[in-house]
Design a protein around this motif. Structure first.
Motif, PDB file in Angstrom:
ATOM      1  N   PRO A   1      49.123  78.699  56.799  1.00  0.00           N
ATOM      2  CA  PRO A   1      49.291  80.182  56.438  1.00  0.00           C
ATOM      3  C   PRO A   1      48.966  81.175  57.333  1.00  0.00           C
ATOM      4  O   PRO A   1      47.986  80.550  58.090  1.00  0.00           O
ATOM      5  CB  PRO A   1      48.825  80.263  55.099  1.00  0.00           C
ATOM      6  N   ASP A   2      49.385  82.256  57.776  1.00  0.00           N
ATOM      7  CA  ASP A   2      48.753  83.118  58.686  1.00  0.00           C
ATOM      8  C   ASP A   2      47.265  83.231  58.549  1.00  0.00           C
ATOM      9  O   ASP A   2      46.695  83.545  59.448  1.00  0.00           O
ATOM     10  CB  ASP A   2      49.582  84.358  58.672  1.00  0.00           C
ATOM     11  N   ALA A   3      46.701  83.296  57.371  1.00  0.00           N
ATOM     12  CA  ALA A   3      45.492  83.542  56.809  1.00  0.00           C
ATOM     13  C   ALA A   3      44.537  82.386  56.646  1.00  0.00           C
ATOM     14  O   ALA A   3      43.609  82.356  55.955  1.00  0.00           O
ATOM     15  CB  ALA A   3      45.273  84.569  55.631  1.00  0.00           C
ATOM     16  N   ALA A   4      45.019  81.175  57.175  1.00  0.00           N
ATOM     17  CA  ALA A   4      44.264  79.785  56.823  1.00  0.00           C
ATOM     18  C   ALA A   4      42.792  79.818  57.160  1.00  0.00           C
ATOM     19  O   ALA A   4      42.280  78.939  56.625  1.00  0.00           O
ATOM     20  CB  ALA A   4      45.201  78.839  57.637  1.00  0.00           C
ATOM     21  N   VAL A   5      42.495  80.417  58.387  1.00  0.00           N
ATOM     22  CA  VAL A   5      41.219  80.477  58.950  1.00  0.00           C
ATOM     23  C   VAL A   5      40.849  81.756  58.879  1.00  0.00           C
ATOM     24  O   VAL A   5      41.267  82.836  59.348  1.00  0.00           O
ATOM     25  CB  VAL A   5      41.334  79.946  60.394  1.00  0.00           C
ATOM     26  N   ARG A   6      39.893  82.066  57.732  1.00  0.00           N
ATOM     27  CA  ARG A   6      39.366  83.713  57.523  1.00  0.00           C
ATOM     28  C   ARG A   6      37.974  83.391  57.060  1.00  0.00           C
ATOM     29  O   ARG A   6      37.780  82.271  56.406  1.00  0.00           O
ATOM     30  CB  ARG A   6      40.311  84.316  56.799  1.00  0.00           C
ATOM     31  N   ASN A   7      37.481  84.369  56.857  1.00  0.00           N
ATOM     32  CA  ASN A   7      36.081  84.286  56.131  1.00  0.00           C
ATOM     33  C   ASN A   7      36.017  84.165  54.725  1.00  0.00           C
ATOM     34  O   ASN A   7      36.765  84.429  53.973  1.00  0.00           O
ATOM     35  CB  ASN A   7      35.416  85.907  56.418  1.00  0.00           C
ATOM     36  N   THR A   8      35.135  83.209  54.476  1.00  0.00           N
ATOM     37  CA  THR A   8      34.828  82.619  53.020  1.00  0.00           C
ATOM     38  C   THR A   8      35.465  81.609  52.509  1.00  0.00           C
ATOM     39  O   THR A   8      35.536  80.856  51.640  1.00  0.00           O
ATOM     40  CB  THR A   8      34.744  83.629  51.929  1.00  0.00           C
ATOM     41  N   VAL A   9      36.571  81.243  53.493  1.00  0.00           N
ATOM     42  CA  VAL A   9      37.650  79.914  53.152  1.00  0.00           C
ATOM     43  C   VAL A   9      36.786  78.703  53.453  1.00  0.00           C
ATOM     44  O   VAL A   9      36.169  78.554  54.320  1.00  0.00           O
ATOM     45  CB  VAL A   9      38.949  80.065  54.132  1.00  0.00           C
TER      46      VAL A   9
END
Length: 242
Positions: A151-159
């Motif tokens: 997913p486009d947001a696969a690497v993001r804060n809190t994941v």
């Protein structure tokens, strides 16, 4: 052997553009966003995820590599990579930068059963921070249904992301934190340390990133490549996909 490509001299050359792309990335798909279960919650599910991820993770060794500031070959360095296809392993550019420095600068991969195979750099992209190794004789990976495009947001804060850098070992959990700053602005900090090149996945087993830089000055932390790195590699699939 793949045609060897080198597209840049510094893996942070496009930091500004990369950050802009990540900042404008759309939210995850509705099914993912609506699912509150973002990680395995019991020992059985964690063990099952670890076993699956171990099948997609392979040891990458660089023997005879010269340590920074040293004239003579050191004992070598060991990292990890993603077993992508027959004869293909994806790893971090930082693990193979400068290869080969001399005749004894050798690359090899090690399968879970101990089989060692010689490798060579087929594609290196410093801009993305990734490299593809050409490994003659390496069969198809045990897991062939892993979705490639995260997913486009696969690497993001809190994941929370996961890896399995040690065969037979426990599941490794990487809690994504802040973006890096300065020369590390391309990367995301994550709690938890793993070898360079270790692939990280979401709880469904989808490949999201790799450990992109070593962080000896910050014990217990890793620097992960952004999701756009893998998307960029997939966009170049005609260059390296068998």
């Amino acid at each position: 052997m793949l045609h060897r490509l080198a597209l840049g001299l510094a893996w942070v050359a496009s930091t500004g553009a990369a950050r802009a792309q990540d900042a404008g990335a759309p939210a995850p798909d509705a099914a993912v966003a609506a699912d509150p279960l973002r990680e395995p919650v019991d020992a059985k599910s964690r063990a099952a995820l670890a076993a699956r991820l171990q099948q997609m993770t392979i040891v990458v060794r660089r023997r005879g590599a010269v340590s920074p500031g040293a004239r003579d070959p050191g004992p070598g360095v060991e990292g990890r990579g993603f077993w992508a296809a027959p004869g293909r392993v994806v790893t971090a550019f930082a693990l193979i930068t400068g290869w080969p420095r001399h005749a004894d600068d050798r690359l090899e991969v090690v399968e879970a059963d101990g089989t060692v195979r010689a490798a060579a750099v087929g594609l290196m992209d410093a801009r993305l921070g990734l490299a593809v190794l050409d490994v003659p004789g390496l069969p198809a990976p045990p897991v062939t249904s892993t979705p490639w495009a995260p997913p486009d947001a696969a690497v993001r804060n809190t994941v929370a992301l996961f890896g399995a850098p040690t065969h037979g070992g426990p599941l490794w959990r990487a809690q994504v934190g802040r973006r890096g700053i300065g020369q590390q602005a391309y990367y995301w900090w994550a709690d938890g340390a793993a070898p360079l090149g270790t692939p990280v996945f979401d709880y469904r087993g989808r490949l999201c990133s790799l450990v992109g830089l070593p962080t000896p000055e910050v014990p217990g932390q890793s620097l992960l490549l952004p999701a756009i790195a893998l998307r960029g590699l997939m966009d170049r699939s005609p260059d390296w996909w068998p």
